[in-house]
Design a protein around this motif. Structure first.
Motif, short mmCIF file in Angstrom:
data_model
loop_
_atom_site.label_atom_id
_atom_site.label_comp_id
_atom_site.label_asym_id
_atom_site.label_seq_id
_atom_site.Cartn_x
_atom_site.Cartn_y
_atom_site.Cartn_z
N PHE A 231 0.71 -1.09 0.29
CA PHE A 231 0.08 0.02 -0.06
C PHE A 231 0.96 1.13 -0.05
O PHE A 231 1.92 1.24 0.89
CB PHE A 231 -0.87 -0.07 1.06
CG PHE A 231 -1.90 -1.24 1.11
CD1 PHE A 231 -3.05 -0.82 0.32
CD2 PHE A 231 -1.72 -2.23 1.52
CE1 PHE A 231 -4.08 -1.96 0.32
CE2 PHE A 231 -2.65 -3.53 1.55
CZ PHE A 231 -3.69 -3.23 0.85
N ASP B 9 -8.77 1.82 2.27
CA ASP B 9 -9.42 0.61 2.53
C ASP B 9 -9.99 0.17 1.47
O ASP B 9 -10.89 -0.72 1.41
CB ASP B 9 -10.44 0.71 3.69
CG ASP B 9 -11.80 1.36 3.14
OD1 ASP B 9 -11.49 2.42 2.13
OD2 ASP B 9 -12.52 1.72 3.87
N GLN C 177 -10.44 -3.71 6.35
CA GLN C 177 -9.87 -2.80 7.19
C GLN C 177 -9.08 -1.67 6.56
O GLN C 177 -8.73 -1.83 5.40
CB GLN C 177 -9.18 -3.43 8.33
CG GLN C 177 -7.93 -4.37 7.53
CD GLN C 177 -7.28 -5.30 8.60
OE1 GLN C 177 -7.86 -5.87 9.59
NE2 GLN C 177 -6.09 -5.41 8.71
N ASN C 178 -8.68 -0.87 7.19
CA ASN C 178 -7.77 0.10 6.41
C ASN C 178 -6.39 -0.34 6.41
O ASN C 178 -6.05 -0.85 7.65
CB ASN C 178 -8.24 1.47 7.44
CG ASN C 178 -7.29 2.70 6.63
OD1 ASN C 178 -7.64 2.85 5.24
ND2 ASN C 178 -6.34 3.52 7.21
N HIS C 179 -5.86 0.06 5.59
CA HIS C 179 -4.26 -0.26 5.41
C HIS C 179 -3.39 0.99 5.29
O HIS C 179 -3.69 1.92 5.01
CB HIS C 179 -3.93 -1.06 4.44
CG HIS C 179 -4.39 -2.70 4.44
ND1 HIS C 179 -3.79 -3.62 5.06
CD2 HIS C 179 -5.57 -3.09 4.08
CE1 HIS C 179 -4.50 -4.71 5.21
NE2 HIS C 179 -5.58 -4.37 4.40
N ASN C 180 -2.13 0.71 6.07
CA ASN C 180 -1.43 2.05 6.22
C ASN C 180 -0.26 1.97 5.10
O ASN C 180 -0.08 1.16 4.53
CB ASN C 180 -0.74 2.36 7.57
CG ASN C 180 -1.68 2.53 8.61
OD1 ASN C 180 -2.57 3.45 8.44
ND2 ASN C 180 -1.49 1.87 9.75
N ASP D 36 2.14 -0.96 4.45
CA ASP D 36 1.65 -2.20 4.57
C ASP D 36 1.48 -3.04 3.34
O ASP D 36 1.62 -2.59 2.38
CB ASP D 36 0.08 -2.04 5.19
CG ASP D 36 0.08 -1.73 6.47
OD1 ASP D 36 1.04 -1.54 7.26
OD2 ASP D 36 -1.18 -1.47 7.02
N ALA E 9 -0.17 -6.85 1.76
CA ALA E 9 -1.02 -7.84 1.75
C ALA E 9 -1.04 -8.83 0.50
O ALA E 9 -0.54 -8.57 -0.51
CB ALA E 9 -2.54 -7.41 1.96
#
Length: 108
Positions: A55, A60, A99-102, A105, A107
């Motif tokens: 990210f 999100d 969920q929100n990712h900073n 981050d 995934a």
């Protein structure tokens, strides 16, 4: 058999074009993995794509370009795991995450 080889080549080229255009401003796709299944019984190729993303900003949701089905050609997304929801319209897959990712981050 020649027709099947040409069809496979065409679909691989389509997948390569997806890879080239799938980068979105809120994510950076770090890695793609494709698992393809073909059969002699039909012209359909099914598969699973796994993306590892980083990210770039807090979010999100994100979208990737993916050709929608038109005139019997294109892709159909039947599901995306690890998401809250998704839509596939107008050659774009819009993904809503649970969920929100900073920024920074990762995934997959």
């Amino acid at each position: 058999m020649k027709l099947l080889k040409k069809t496979i080549l065409a679909h691989c080229m389509l997948l390569a074009s997806i890879v080239a255009f799938a980068q979105a401003p809120s994510i950076d796709v770090q890695h793609y993995q494709f698992q393809l299944t073909l059969t002699d019984a039909s012209d359909t190729i099914s598969g699973v794509a796994t993306l590892h993303v980083k990210f770039l900003k807090p979010t999100d949701q994100f979208s990737i370009d993916l050709k929608s089905i038109s005139n019997g050609k294109g892709m159909h997304v039947s599901g995306i795991t690890g998401t809250k929801s998704f839509t596939h319209k107008n050659n774009k897959v819009n993904v809503i995450l649970p969920q929100n990712h900073n920024a920074g981050d990762s995934a997959h």
